[in-house]
Scaffold this motif. Structure first.
Motif, PDB file in Angstrom:
ATOM      1  N   GLY A  14      23.487  21.039  41.673  1.00  0.00           N
ATOM      2  CA  GLY A  14      24.313  20.742  40.513  1.00  0.00           C
ATOM      3  C   GLY A  14      23.525  20.600  39.237  1.00  0.00           C
ATOM      4  O   GLY A  14      24.082  20.266  38.200  1.00  0.00           O
ATOM      5  N   GLY A  15      22.238  20.855  39.257  1.00  0.00           N
ATOM      6  CA  GLY A  15      21.428  20.712  38.068  1.00  0.00           C
ATOM      7  C   GLY A  15      21.553  21.877  37.109  1.00  0.00           C
ATOM      8  O   GLY A  15      20.963  21.877  36.050  1.00  0.00           O
ATOM      9  N   SER A  16      22.329  22.889  37.453  1.00  0.00           N
ATOM     10  CA  SER A  16      22.470  24.038  36.569  1.00  0.00           C
ATOM     11  C   SER A  16      23.284  23.657  35.349  1.00  0.00           C
ATOM     12  O   SER A  16      24.130  22.773  35.393  1.00  0.00           O
ATOM     13  N   GLN A  17      23.047  24.339  34.269  1.00  0.00           N
ATOM     14  CA  GLN A  17      23.760  24.053  33.035  1.00  0.00           C
ATOM     15  C   GLN A  17      25.183  24.541  33.132  1.00  0.00           C
ATOM     16  O   GLN A  17      25.446  25.624  33.616  1.00  0.00           O
ATOM     17  N   GLN A  18      26.098  23.690  32.672  1.00  0.00           N
ATOM     18  CA  GLN A  18      27.491  24.090  32.598  1.00  0.00           C
ATOM     19  C   GLN A  18      28.009  23.729  31.233  1.00  0.00           C
ATOM     20  O   GLN A  18      27.598  22.746  30.641  1.00  0.00           O
ATOM     21  N   ASP A  21      33.621  23.093  29.434  1.00  0.00           N
ATOM     22  CA  ASP A  21      34.849  23.490  30.128  1.00  0.00           C
ATOM     23  C   ASP A  21      34.613  23.880  31.589  1.00  0.00           C
ATOM     24  O   ASP A  21      35.529  24.294  32.271  1.00  0.00           O
ATOM     25  N   GLY A  22      33.379  23.741  32.087  1.00  0.00           N
ATOM     26  CA  GLY A  22      33.098  24.010  33.488  1.00  0.00           C
ATOM     27  C   GLY A  22      32.795  25.454  33.824  1.00  0.00           C
ATOM     28  O   GLY A  22      32.568  25.777  34.970  1.00  0.00           O
ATOM     29  N   ALA A  23      32.790  26.333  32.848  1.00  0.00           N
ATOM     30  CA  ALA A  23      32.553  27.746  33.146  1.00  0.00           C
ATOM     31  C   ALA A  23      31.089  28.010  33.453  1.00  0.00           C
ATOM     32  O   ALA A  23      30.771  28.775  34.347  1.00  0.00           O
ATOM     33  N   GLY A  24      30.172  27.417  32.739  1.00  0.00           N
ATOM     34  CA  GLY A  24      28.756  27.652  32.956  1.00  0.00           C
ATOM     35  C   GLY A  24      28.273  28.856  32.182  1.00  0.00           C
ATOM     36  O   GLY A  24      29.062  29.625  31.624  1.00  0.00           O
ATOM     37  N   PRO A  25      26.961  29.054  32.151  1.00  0.00           N
ATOM     38  CA  PRO A  25      26.403  30.158  31.344  1.00  0.00           C
ATOM     39  C   PRO A  25      26.682  31.542  31.922  1.00  0.00           C
ATOM     40  O   PRO A  25      26.704  32.513  31.191  1.00  0.00           O
ATOM     41  N   ASN A  26      26.906  31.644  33.225  1.00  0.00           N
ATOM     42  CA  ASN A  26      27.144  32.943  33.864  1.00  0.00           C
ATOM     43  C   ASN A  26      28.561  33.075  34.384  1.00  0.00           C
ATOM     44  O   ASN A  26      28.815  33.769  35.373  1.00  0.00           O
ATOM     45  N   ALA A  27      29.487  32.392  33.717  1.00  0.00           N
ATOM     46  CA  ALA A  27      30.889  32.451  34.131  1.00  0.00           C
ATOM     47  C   ALA A  27      31.777  32.412  32.893  1.00  0.00           C
ATOM     48  O   ALA A  27      31.324  32.056  31.803  1.00  0.00           O
ATOM     49  N   VAL A  45      35.757  33.131  36.554  1.00  0.00           N
ATOM     50  CA  VAL A  45      35.056  34.309  37.046  1.00  0.00           C
ATOM     51  C   VAL A  45      33.555  34.060  36.914  1.00  0.00           C
ATOM     52  O   VAL A  45      33.056  33.809  35.818  1.00  0.00           O
ATOM     53  N   SER A  46      32.859  34.105  38.030  1.00  0.00           N
ATOM     54  CA  SER A  46      31.407  33.934  38.041  1.00  0.00           C
ATOM     55  C   SER A  46      30.750  35.306  38.035  1.00  0.00           C
ATOM     56  O   SER A  46      31.022  36.129  38.920  1.00  0.00           O
ATOM     57  N   ARG A  47      29.898  35.529  37.059  1.00  0.00           N
ATOM     58  CA  ARG A  47      29.184  36.816  37.002  1.00  0.00           C
ATOM     59  C   ARG A  47      28.181  36.939  38.149  1.00  0.00           C
ATOM     60  O   ARG A  47      27.812  38.039  38.540  1.00  0.00           O
TER      61      ARG A  47
END
Length: 121
Positions: A14-18, A21-27, A45-47
């Motif tokens: 869970g340490g990844s950046q989000q 709004d919960g999408a994250g950098p690759n979503a 949608v997760s890339r």
């Protein structure tokens, strides 16, 4: 942050950046409306996980990506079929929908704000 969120976040990466709004950098979020019941649905949608790579010839690098999702809302059983095509850099190039309509984030948020709050307990 609750104890369980901290515990599970550490165990599950869970340490990844989000984003907020919960999408994250690759979503990113897609917003759709069911043609049958009119329900507005937000779809993440997760890339990294939702896209399938497509290759041209014998290249080891993907030339494009494709995503297919079947969406069912909470108000009815009808499926909304979403297909998208992405370029080699995972940027959307085409989108198609069956059983629903694409809507904007603003339309989704306005509809959410207009819905009466459901009582709890």
């Amino acid at each position: 942050m609750s104890f369980f969120k901290r515990l599970l976040g550490g165990l599950l990466g869970g340490g990844s950046q989000q984003s907020a709004d919960g999408a994250g950098p690759n979503a990113f979020w897609l917003y759709v409306r069911c043609n049958a019941c009119g329900e507005n649905i937000r779809l993440r949608v997760s890339r990294d996980h939702d896209l399938s790579a497509e290759f041209d010839g014998e290249s080891d690098s993907p030339s494009a990506y494709h995503m297919t999702k079947e969406v069912v809302g909470q108000n009815c059983f009808r499926r909304i079929h979403v297909e998208m095509t992405f370029d080699g850099s995972k940027r959307p190039t085409e989108q198609q929908i069956t059983g629903g309509t694409f809507i904007t984030r603003e339309e989704y948020e306005a509809a959410q704000a207009a819905e009466p709050a459901t009582p709890t307990g």
